[in-house]
Design a protein around this motif. Structure first.
Motif, short mmCIF file in Angstrom:
data_model
loop_
_atom_site.label_atom_id
_atom_site.label_comp_id
_atom_site.label_asym_id
_atom_site.label_seq_id
_atom_site.Cartn_x
_atom_site.Cartn_y
_atom_site.Cartn_z
N CYS A 185 0.83 -1.21 0.00
CA CYS A 185 0.00 0.00 0.00
C CYS A 185 0.86 1.26 0.00
CB CYS A 185 -0.95 0.00 1.21
SG CYS A 185 -2.28 -1.22 1.12
N LEU A 186 1.93 1.25 0.77
CA LEU A 186 2.84 2.40 0.80
C LEU A 186 3.49 2.61 -0.56
CD1 LEU A 186 4.74 2.04 4.21
CD2 LEU A 186 3.35 4.00 3.49
N ALA A 187 3.92 1.51 -1.18
CA ALA A 187 4.58 1.61 -2.48
C ALA A 187 3.64 2.22 -3.52
CB ALA A 187 5.07 0.24 -2.92
N LEU A 188 2.38 1.80 -3.50
CA LEU A 188 1.41 2.35 -4.46
C LEU A 188 1.06 3.80 -4.12
CD1 LEU A 188 -0.84 -0.80 -4.87
CD2 LEU A 188 0.64 0.22 -6.61
N ALA A 189 0.99 4.09 -2.83
CA ALA A 189 0.76 5.48 -2.43
C ALA A 189 1.91 6.37 -2.88
CB ALA A 189 0.58 5.57 -0.92
N ALA A 190 3.12 5.83 -2.86
CA ALA A 190 4.30 6.57 -3.32
C ALA A 190 4.21 6.90 -4.80
CB ALA A 190 5.57 5.76 -3.03
N GLN A 191 3.46 6.08 -5.55
CA GLN A 191 3.26 6.32 -6.98
C GLN A 191 2.12 7.30 -7.25
OE1 GLN A 191 2.79 2.53 -8.97
NE2 GLN A 191 4.46 1.62 -7.80
N GLY A 192 1.52 7.80 -6.17
CA GLY A 192 0.44 8.76 -6.30
C GLY A 192 -0.93 8.15 -6.46
N LYS A 193 -1.05 6.84 -6.19
CA LYS A 193 -2.35 6.17 -6.34
C LYS A 193 -3.30 6.55 -5.20
CE LYS A 193 -0.56 3.60 -9.68
NZ LYS A 193 -0.84 3.87 -11.12
N GLU A 194 -4.55 6.74 -5.54
CA GLU A 194 -5.58 7.04 -4.53
C GLU A 194 -6.03 5.75 -3.85
OE1 GLU A 194 -6.48 9.99 -3.68
OE2 GLU A 194 -5.42 11.10 -5.25
N TYR A 195 -6.72 5.89 -2.73
CA TYR A 195 -7.19 4.73 -1.97
C TYR A 195 -8.01 3.77 -2.85
CZ TYR A 195 -6.01 7.32 2.31
OH TYR A 195 -5.35 8.00 3.31
N THR A 196 -8.91 4.35 -3.66
CA THR A 196 -9.78 3.50 -4.47
C THR A 196 -8.97 2.70 -5.50
OG1 THR A 196 -10.16 5.42 -5.90
CG2 THR A 196 -11.83 4.96 -4.22
N VAL A 197 -7.96 3.33 -6.07
CA VAL A 197 -7.13 2.65 -7.07
C VAL A 197 -6.29 1.55 -6.42
CG1 VAL A 197 -5.28 2.95 -8.77
CG2 VAL A 197 -7.05 4.71 -8.51
N ILE A 198 -5.72 1.87 -5.27
CA ILE A 198 -4.93 0.87 -4.54
C ILE A 198 -5.80 -0.34 -4.19
CG2 ILE A 198 -3.63 0.39 -2.42
CD1 ILE A 198 -2.80 3.34 -2.40
N ALA A 199 -7.03 -0.06 -3.77
CA ALA A 199 -7.96 -1.13 -3.41
C ALA A 199 -8.23 -2.03 -4.62
CB ALA A 199 -9.26 -0.53 -2.89
N GLN A 200 -8.44 -1.43 -5.78
CA GLN A 200 -8.69 -2.21 -6.99
C GLN A 200 -7.47 -3.05 -7.38
OE1 GLN A 200 -9.82 0.74 -9.85
NE2 GLN A 200 -11.87 1.04 -8.99
N LEU A 201 -6.29 -2.43 -7.31
CA LEU A 201 -5.07 -3.12 -7.72
C LEU A 201 -4.74 -4.31 -6.81
CD1 LEU A 201 -2.80 -0.04 -8.57
CD2 LEU A 201 -3.73 -1.72 -10.18
N LEU A 202 -5.03 -4.18 -5.52
CA LEU A 202 -4.70 -5.23 -4.56
C LEU A 202 -5.90 -6.12 -4.23
CD1 LEU A 202 -2.40 -3.26 -2.06
CD2 LEU A 202 -1.75 -4.66 -4.04
#
Length: 240
Positions: A185-202
């Motif tokens: 989650c931190l790594a994706l947040a570092a890429q500028g991903k929003e919560y909703t996008v991170i949720a979809q990706l994971l």
């Protein structure tokens, strides 16, 4: 288990526990196993604002100086492959570039042996280290040695790593134990991903993503996610 192998391992293990530092411990391992040289290399350590490798070796100072002066660490196949491999390996398995061959020929000219075995170490917070033995044993004897001692050498490498971490940080290790999902989650947040996008990706709920990021933020002692990401990058928990 062969009693002789176990006795040597037990002696080396106890010597690491008694050692005041890594330098003393690797000498004890060298003596216990009768090899030519032992090296421990932690890829990077975070101490204050410094970011540098931590290396202890039994190689002679003259060779260490030459190795550093010629920048051999940049072409050393044991180092280059050791920090990306997951499993222990014999040095004869590594890829030899032209530059690596120059290094090996120089090492031979300075009386160093070519047979070796390395144990890559990745601890619970993602730090990488390499524990290596170098010997002038004949190929056949060395193969038998590795076959009989591989499991023990892996244990010794991890025990040595714990001693190194304590030597560098004492009781105040600055790297918290961030779980795999928190790290993702931190790594994706570092890429500028929003919560909703991170949720979809994971394939997680947005609520779960928020919980993982909050947990990681608190472990990193930060007041917001951007600060947590920045600190995680500095501590090499994640990379950009």
């Amino acid at each position: 288990m062969n009693d002789k192998h176990h006795d040597v391992f037990a002696s080396a293990f106890e010597a690491i526990k008694r050692a005041r530092d890594v330098a003393q411990a690797i000498v004890a391992i060298k003596d216990a196993y009768g090899v030519d040289h032992v090296t421990y290399h932690m890829a990077h350590m975070i101490s204050g604002n410094y970011d540098q490798p931590f290396v202890r070796t039994t190689y002679p100072d003259s060779w260490v100086s030459r190795y550093l002066q010629h920048g051999y660490v940049k072409v050393d196949p044991v180092v280059q492959e050791g920090f990306v491999r997951q499993l222990p390996f014999e040095w004869r398995e590594v890829t030899m570039t032209d530059a690596a061959l120059v290094l090996m020929q120089d090492a031979l000219a300075h009386g160093l042996a070519m047979n070796g075995y390395s144990v890559p170490i990745v601890d619970k917070v993602g730090r990488r280290a390499l524990f290596s033995l170098n010997t002038s044993m004949a190929d056949e004897d060395w193969t038998a040695f590795v076959s009989g001692e591989a499991e023990h050498l892996s244990e010794l490498g991890h025990r040595l790593h714990r001693l190194a971490v304590f030597e560098v940080y004492g009781e105040h290790d600055p790297v918290p134990r961030i779980g795999p999902r928190e790290r993702e989650c931190l790594a994706l947040a570092a890429q500028g991903k929003e919560y909703t996008v991170i949720a979809q990706l994971l394939d997680l709920s947005e609520h779960t993503v928020r919980a993982y990021l909050k947990s990681a933020r608190l472990k990193l002692d930060c007041s917001n996610i951007p600060q947590a990401v920045g600190k995680a990058v500095k501590l090499r928990i994640i990379s950009l």
